[in-house]
Design a protein around this motif. Structure first.
Motif, PDB file in Angstrom:
ATOM      1  N   SER A 282      31.870  80.178   5.272  1.00 40.45           N
ATOM      2  CA  SER A 282      32.492  78.597   4.913  1.00 40.45           C
ATOM      3  C   SER A 282      31.833  77.694   5.104  1.00 40.45           C
ATOM      4  O   SER A 282      32.953  76.388   4.711  1.00 40.45           O
ATOM      5  N   SER A 283      30.461  77.485   4.587  1.00 41.34           N
ATOM      6  CA  SER A 283      30.071  75.928   4.388  1.00 41.34           C
ATOM      7  C   SER A 283      30.865  75.573   3.056  1.00 41.34           C
ATOM      8  O   SER A 283      30.637  74.890   2.576  1.00 41.34           O
ATOM      9  N   THR A 284      30.469  76.962   2.588  1.00 48.75           N
ATOM     10  CA  THR A 284      31.136  76.639   0.759  1.00 48.75           C
ATOM     11  C   THR A 284      32.031  76.464   0.821  1.00 48.75           C
ATOM     12  O   THR A 284      32.633  76.081  -0.510  1.00 48.75           O
ATOM     13  N   LEU A 285      33.397  76.388   1.755  1.00 51.75           N
ATOM     14  CA  LEU A 285      34.731  76.626   1.785  1.00 51.75           C
ATOM     15  C   LEU A 285      35.206  74.679   1.967  1.00 51.75           C
ATOM     16  O   LEU A 285      36.524  74.554   1.762  1.00 51.75           O
ATOM     17  N   GLY A 286      34.099  73.794   2.190  1.00 51.02           N
ATOM     18  CA  GLY A 286      33.773  72.283   2.300  1.00 51.02           C
ATOM     19  C   GLY A 286      34.303  72.827   3.876  1.00 51.02           C
ATOM     20  O   GLY A 286      34.613  73.293   5.155  1.00 51.02           O
ATOM     21  N   ASP A 287      34.717  71.508   4.009  1.00 51.90           N
ATOM     22  CA  ASP A 287      34.714  70.624   5.645  1.00 51.90           C
ATOM     23  C   ASP A 287      36.029  71.679   6.504  1.00 51.90           C
ATOM     24  O   ASP A 287      35.864  72.205   7.477  1.00 51.90           O
ATOM     25  N   PHE A 288      36.986  71.478   6.257  1.00 53.73           N
ATOM     26  CA  PHE A 288      37.800  72.165   6.674  1.00 53.73           C
ATOM     27  C   PHE A 288      37.998  73.464   6.667  1.00 53.73           C
ATOM     28  O   PHE A 288      38.586  74.244   7.856  1.00 53.73           O
ATOM     29  N   GLY A 289      36.759  74.488   5.144  1.00 58.44           N
ATOM     30  CA  GLY A 289      37.286  76.069   5.092  1.00 58.44           C
ATOM     31  C   GLY A 289      36.229  75.718   6.767  1.00 58.44           C
ATOM     32  O   GLY A 289      36.509  77.033   7.177  1.00 58.44           O
ATOM     33  N   PHE A 290      35.162  75.413   6.923  1.00 63.67           N
ATOM     34  CA  PHE A 290      34.203  76.125   7.557  1.00 63.67           C
ATOM     35  C   PHE A 290      34.847  75.920   9.430  1.00 63.67           C
ATOM     36  O   PHE A 290      35.099  76.500  10.303  1.00 63.67           O
ATOM     37  N   LEU A 291      36.019  74.259   9.402  1.00 67.88           N
ATOM     38  CA  LEU A 291      36.812  74.485  10.349  1.00 67.88           C
ATOM     39  C   LEU A 291      37.433  75.153  10.660  1.00 67.88           C
ATOM     40  O   LEU A 291      38.133  76.058  11.685  1.00 67.88           O
ATOM     41  N   VAL A 296      39.666  79.333  13.560  1.00 60.92           N
ATOM     42  CA  VAL A 296      40.397  80.917  13.516  1.00 60.92           C
ATOM     43  C   VAL A 296      39.607  82.108  13.993  1.00 60.92           C
ATOM     44  O   VAL A 296      40.451  83.284  14.963  1.00 60.92           O
ATOM     45  N   PHE A 297      38.320  82.722  13.859  1.00 54.63           N
ATOM     46  CA  PHE A 297      37.918  83.743  13.469  1.00 54.63           C
ATOM     47  C   PHE A 297      37.086  83.654  14.621  1.00 54.63           C
ATOM     48  O   PHE A 297      36.399  84.159  15.391  1.00 54.63           O
ATOM     49  N   MET A 298      35.639  83.277  15.132  1.00 54.08           N
ATOM     50  CA  MET A 298      34.883  82.200  15.328  1.00 54.08           C
ATOM     51  C   MET A 298      35.219  82.473  16.993  1.00 54.08           C
ATOM     52  O   MET A 298      34.487  83.242  17.468  1.00 54.08           O
ATOM     53  N   VAL A 299      35.687  81.143  17.445  1.00 52.88           N
ATOM     54  CA  VAL A 299      35.951  81.394  18.878  1.00 52.88           C
ATOM     55  C   VAL A 299      37.104  82.696  19.269  1.00 52.88           C
ATOM     56  O   VAL A 299      36.435  82.854  20.161  1.00 52.88           O
ATOM     57  N   PRO A 300      37.796  82.600  18.863  1.00 58.95           N
ATOM     58  CA  PRO A 300      38.554  83.778  19.327  1.00 58.95           C
ATOM     59  C   PRO A 300      37.942  85.912  19.372  1.00 58.95           C
ATOM     60  O   PRO A 300      37.946  86.284  20.759  1.00 58.95           O
ATOM     61  N   ALA A 301      36.997  85.350  18.468  1.00 53.00           N
ATOM     62  CA  ALA A 301      36.168  86.576  18.265  1.00 53.00           C
ATOM     63  C   ALA A 301      34.809  86.657  20.140  1.00 53.00           C
ATOM     64  O   ALA A 301      35.382  87.802  20.021  1.00 53.00           O
ATOM     65  N   PHE A 302      34.505  84.984  19.997  1.00 51.44           N
ATOM     66  CA  PHE A 302      33.539  84.400  20.966  1.00 51.44           C
ATOM     67  C   PHE A 302      34.738  85.091  21.976  1.00 51.44           C
ATOM     68  O   PHE A 302      33.524  85.942  23.376  1.00 51.44           O
ATOM     69  N   GLY A 303      36.016  84.972  22.286  1.00 44.79           N
ATOM     70  CA  GLY A 303      36.457  85.191  24.027  1.00 44.79           C
ATOM     71  C   GLY A 303      36.838  86.532  24.125  1.00 44.79           C
ATOM     72  O   GLY A 303      36.778  86.569  24.524  1.00 44.79           O
ATOM     73  N   LEU A 304      37.201  87.296  22.987  1.00 47.81           N
ATOM     74  CA  LEU A 304      37.358  88.521  22.991  1.00 47.81           C
ATOM     75  C   LEU A 304      35.989  89.429  23.050  1.00 47.81           C
ATOM     76  O   LEU A 304      36.375  89.988  23.969  1.00 47.81           O
ATOM     77  N   LEU A 305      34.374  89.558  23.028  1.00 51.92           N
ATOM     78  CA  LEU A 305      33.564  89.887  23.498  1.00 51.92           C
ATOM     79  C   LEU A 305      33.497  89.581  24.552  1.00 51.92           C
ATOM     80  O   LEU A 305      33.076  90.379  25.348  1.00 51.92           O
TER      81      LEU A 305
END
Length: 479
Positions: A282-291, A296-305
């Protein structure tokens, strides 16, 4: 002095294929020299401990020298001071998840040390070598860095962290009984790894600011701290927890399910590598790609786990309430204890009551009693499903003996906790064997042996709840 009830003579897992009765003593996984009955020298505990401590100490010294070389002394100290901030919070969170059946601290210390020393050293050496080789082969340093971050680093780092989980799974099998154990061990290992990695990144950022003429914590250091420590302290634990879940599900599988026990950890490791690669990419996708990946993925995955682990913990408490009444019926526990031990609130109240009335030593005995009783419930649960090991009978006797030696301190505290929380337990939720005096009277018989056909131990009733209690005046919490 009160003598304990008879030890069980019936193996609840015998019908499920374990086939080991009382008195069987087999140490799984220990080879012995022919004609001596003693383990080989390389399988002795002292030899293993010395070898492991030496390996971790050498890894720690080497990684310390490498990080200090890349960051400088001042950068190393700044990175160390900033990187240590999230560590107590993460360890406390994983320890909280493990409160139902707390694992020994030695496993957690090993996991953290492996992540911070051995795994970090493997990652630094392997990543540097792979990145240089790719840059030499392609003559494109930028592409080599991107490929190294998105492909090489996830494979190397997750494999290095998974080695700690594998070692505990193989050599500390008694302490690795389910998903929560896998999550905790994986999370602590990843916390140690992230700690060392954060020292490197924060120290390097501080050095960059110093070269640009800034003094103190300038822009690069602050940005690195915000991304790695504030926004994503759970990133590495999240990846490695997927491997831990795979090992945890494998631990719940029967020994005869060999393919399942091999494929599940591998699947978890591949998922960990995939999520790690997505995060690094995601760091290669620019600031908006990282966010976008973060939101969309990291926070929901953390909540699900997080939900999965908490749900699993509640399931473990239900297992305690379902399995321990058999031992209460045989006289090893009082009728109140299965309900008190199946409630985290009641456990906490029992420890507080013991501290208030008998002192810290009694509270420590109550905490140990709770841990041993939980291990006993899980052991019986696995045996009823054919997943107990060859040393089931020996382990059951050990746990019962440990409970009996601590009963004087634990029983009053647990009875008080059960009475305090009694309004939260409806009368209809009592096991059928306690519903009325037709067989047992107001209390279970204190010394009936296991193995008789009418006993709950010989004829398991996992959760025989549902009928209203016919005697409203009967209080199961009075002993």
């Amino acid at each position: 002095m009160t003598t304990p009830p008879p030890y069980p003579t019936h193996d609840p897992g015998a019908h499920a294929g374990t086939g080991f009765g009382a008195g069987t003593s087999i140490r799984a996984g220990t080879a012995v020299r022919a004609g001596t009955g003693r383990p080989h020298w390389w399988q002795r505990r002292l030899v293993r401990v010395i070898a492991l401590v030496t390996l971790l100490a050498l890894s720690g010294l080497v990684i310390l020298a490498l990080v200090r070389q890349q960051t400088g002394t001042e950068g190393f100290l700044v990175g160390l001071g900033l990187a240590v901030l999230p560590v107590p919070l993460l360890i406390a969170a994983f320890r909280w998840l493990d409160r139902v059946e707390p694992g020994p601290w030695r496993n957690l210390i090993f996991s953290f040390a492996w992540g911070a020393c051995a795994a970090a050293l493997i990652a630094i050496v392997a990543n540097s070598f792979a990145t240089r080789w790719i840059a030499t082969a392609t003559a494109d340093p930028t592409g080599a860095d991107t490929l190294g971050a998105t492909v090489i680093a996830p494979i190397v780092e997750e494999s290095a962290k998974a080695a700690a989980i594998l070692l505990i799974f193989l050599f500390r099998r008694r302490d690795f009984t389910g998903i929560v154990d896998g999550v905790v061990i994986a999370g602590i290992t990843a916390t140690g790894f992230a700690f060392t990695e954060n020292i490197l990144y924060l120290g390097t950022a501080f050095g960059t600011d110093q070269l640009s003429g800034d003094r103190g914590l300038a822009s690069v250091t602050v940005a690195t701290f915000f991304v790695r420590v504030v926004m994503s302290p759970f990133a590495h634990p999240l990846f490695t927890v997927l491997t831990g879940i795979g090992f945890g599900i494998a631990a719940l599988s029967a020994d005869r399910q060999r393919m399942r026990r091999v494929l599940l950890p591998i699947t978890g490791l591949l998922l960990a590598m995939g999520t790690h690669a997505l995060w690094n990419g995601s760091s290669t996708l620019g600031d908006f790609g990282f966010l976008a990946v973060y939101g969309v993925f990291m926070v929901p995955a953390f909540g699900l786990l997080t939900w999965l682990v908490i749900w699993t913990r509640q399931r473990e408490l239900r297992t305690v309430r379902a399995e321990l009444p058999a031992y209460a019926a045989a006289g090893w526990l009082t009728p109140a204890e299965p309900f008190a031990l199946g409630s985290m609130r009641a456990r906490r109240l029992a420890r507080a009551y013991a501290t208030r009335t008998q002192g810290k030593a009694a509270a420590r005995a109550v905490a140990e009693y709770e841990a041993y009783a939980t291990s006993l419930a899980f052991l019986r649960h696995r045996a009823l499903r054919g997943r107990a090991g060859a040393d089931f009978a020996v382990r059951e006797r050990e746990l019962l003996g440990a409970l009996w030696s601590r009963r004087d301190a634990a029983r009053p505290a647990l009875t008080h906790a059960a009475q305090t929380t009694a309004p939260r337990v409806p009368l209809w939720a009592l096991p059928q064997q306690w519903q009325g005096p037709q067989r047992y009277g107001p209390h279970p018989p204190p010394h009936e042996p296991y193995g008789q056909a009418a006993q709950p131990y010989a004829t398991p009733q996992p959760h025989p709840y549902g009928n209203p209690h016919p005697y409203p005046g009967y209080n199961p919490y009075q002993t």
